[in-house]
Structure formats: structure tokens, C-alpha cells
Design a protein around this motif. Sequence first.
Motif, PDB file in Angstrom:
ATOM      1  N   GLU A  59     -10.558  36.620 -68.093  1.00 13.54           N
ATOM      2  CA  GLU A  59     -10.727  35.397 -67.309  1.00 13.54           C
ATOM      3  C   GLU A  59     -11.452  34.303 -68.082  1.00 13.54           C
ATOM      4  O   GLU A  59     -11.079  33.138 -68.019  1.00 13.54           O
ATOM      5  N   LYS A 125      -9.655  34.259 -60.670  1.00 14.46           N
ATOM      6  CA  LYS A 125      -9.604  35.718 -60.697  1.00 14.46           C
ATOM      7  C   LYS A 125      -8.252  36.186 -61.224  1.00 14.46           C
ATOM      8  O   LYS A 125      -7.220  35.575 -60.940  1.00 14.46           O
ATOM      9  N   ILE A 127      -5.211  38.836 -61.049  1.00 14.21           N
ATOM     10  CA  ILE A 127      -4.567  39.758 -60.119  1.00 14.21           C
ATOM     11  C   ILE A 127      -3.675  40.673 -60.948  1.00 14.21           C
ATOM     12  O   ILE A 127      -2.672  40.242 -61.526  1.00 14.21           O
ATOM     13  N   LYS A 133      -7.544  44.899 -60.629  1.00 12.61           N
ATOM     14  CA  LYS A 133      -7.757  43.486 -60.294  1.00 12.61           C
ATOM     15  C   LYS A 133      -6.994  43.188 -59.008  1.00 12.61           C
ATOM     16  O   LYS A 133      -5.891  42.636 -59.010  1.00 12.61           O
ATOM     17  N   VAL A 135      -6.488  42.186 -54.687  1.00 15.64           N
ATOM     18  CA  VAL A 135      -6.792  41.089 -53.773  1.00 15.64           C
ATOM     19  C   VAL A 135      -8.135  41.324 -53.083  1.00 15.64           C
ATOM     20  O   VAL A 135      -8.823  40.370 -52.688  1.00 15.64           O
ATOM     21  N   TYR A 138     -10.492  39.870 -55.427  1.00 17.21           N
ATOM     22  CA  TYR A 138     -10.275  38.418 -55.366  1.00 17.21           C
ATOM     23  C   TYR A 138     -11.087  37.800 -54.226  1.00 17.21           C
ATOM     24  O   TYR A 138     -11.689  36.732 -54.377  1.00 17.21           O
ATOM     25  N   GLY A 142     -14.664  36.347 -55.078  1.00 16.50           N
ATOM     26  CA  GLY A 142     -14.267  34.946 -55.127  1.00 16.50           C
ATOM     27  C   GLY A 142     -14.451  34.236 -53.806  1.00 16.50           C
ATOM     28  O   GLY A 142     -15.348  33.413 -53.630  1.00 16.50           O
ATOM     29  N   ALA A 162      -5.650  32.206 -58.996  1.00 18.83           N
ATOM     30  CA  ALA A 162      -5.339  33.579 -59.401  1.00 18.83           C
ATOM     31  C   ALA A 162      -4.364  33.564 -60.563  1.00 18.83           C
ATOM     32  O   ALA A 162      -3.308  32.924 -60.488  1.00 18.83           O
ATOM     33  N   HIS A 233      -5.657  28.034 -52.256  1.00 24.19           N
ATOM     34  CA  HIS A 233      -5.348  29.127 -53.172  1.00 24.19           C
ATOM     35  C   HIS A 233      -4.126  28.739 -54.019  1.00 24.19           C
ATOM     36  O   HIS A 233      -3.075  28.389 -53.461  1.00 24.19           O
ATOM     37  N   TRP A 235      -1.794  30.551 -56.908  1.00 26.42           N
ATOM     38  CA  TRP A 235      -1.490  31.758 -57.672  1.00 26.42           C
ATOM     39  C   TRP A 235      -0.430  31.401 -58.708  1.00 26.42           C
ATOM     40  O   TRP A 235       0.657  30.936 -58.366  1.00 26.42           O
TER      41      TRP A 235
END
Length: 237
Positions: A59, A125, A127, A133, A135, A138, A142, A162, A233, A235
Motif C-alpha cells: 500500500e 486498502k 483487497i 486483505k 473487506v 477494509y 479503514g 481499494a 468508495h 475500487w
Amino acid sequence: MSGLVSGLQQDHLSELIRGQDLPLPALDPSHVELILELIQLAYEGIKADYPGAVFAGDEKHLNSLMVDRLNHLVGDDPVASLLVRAVSRGTETKNYDASRFEMRPDIQISLTSRQHLFPLIVECKLIDISKGKTVDRYCKDGLARFTTGDYAWTNREAMLLAYVRDGASTTSHLQPFLAASMALSPPEYAVVSLPQKCAASLPDAVRSDHGRYFSYVHGAQNGKLPGDIAVWHLWVS
């Protein structure tokens, strides 16, 4: 000694929020979506230029690349530069009652409409379910930072980014996880509304709303509730 520490904490809060009425006014959703689009564009550029980092980096390396790329994008885009002043990584901050110092959100976006002391916070974060890693992490490492007042406690919004490596999506993983959390009594992560699609131009961007488990503790703000926080969010994969 505890009285001295408490007094010092109050001093820090007093100076930080000087002249501010909290929580700060909400950002225009269209401005938030523009920032989401910038983050998506930054990620796509990094993925093209540094595929090794995207597929195997941790990360902190991804975040460092993202901050530099975002600053370049803002500098090159006259519209974005009207909204974003600068992007930084790991800038030290404190939580809502100053009991925790040296907290370092992953990415802070300083906005032209606000003092730089009150940036838009982006927690990041990975995934990758097969490597733990998940959710659950997360949200635990997070999302919970926003509901408990660790980060973004002066604001009405925050972001979670993510980096997805296993095909997961907000629909397949985040939505059912938060639905199960919302069904608990009291709701875990103080879920007020489940993720809803936003920024239609983006592959996987949603917004959920959450209550917050704290009240302000200083001066005229003492005892005031911060209200819900909108968490956007994004992703990317």
C-alpha cells in the motif's frame, strides 16, 4: 499529570479549530465525483507505467505513486486546479479529542475551498482475499477510522480507495458485508445507508452513509454531535 495532559490536548484542539463551526459544510457531490475521476485516472496511469507496483507492491508504495501522479494531474488540469490545491501522503494529524497524535491518513487532498488544515481524507486498502486483505479489514482498518473520529472528524465526507487484485467489487463484497453489518443491533460501522452507485462514468464507485460514535469536546463545540459522514468508495483494479 493527567490534568496537564488534558489541558495540552485542549490547547491543540483550540488552535486547530480556531474560528470554525464544526462539522464543516459538505462538499458539493459533483466536486467529490471529479476527485474520484482524478484518482481513477491516476491509478490507470500508474497501472500502465508501473504494472509491477500495481500487481505486487504494498500500500505505501502505491500510495506514494498515487500522490505524485495526482499532483501532476492537478497541475496539468485547469479545472482540477480550481478545486484541488495539493495532494500529500502521511501528513501528521490528531483525532477528534486530541488523545491520539501522530496519526497519518494515507492520502490528504487539500482543497481550494478550505484551509489546508481540513483536507479531504482518503484511506487506502488492498483487497486480495487469498492473502488476507479482506473487506472485513477494509472496514475495520479503514471505514472505522471515520466512524470513531480518528480521521475526517471535522468533515462531512471522506474517501476509501481499494486496490483490488482478485476481481472483487463493491457489489460482490462491500454491499453484502455492510448489509450484514447494518442488520446488527446496534449496526456495526454505524451503517445508515448501504452503498449506492455514484460517479456513473467510473467502473466501481459507490457512496455509503454512516453515523459517528463521538461528540466534539472543545469550547463552543463541546457536546455537539458531528452528524453522519458520507463515505465515497472507489475500487480500482
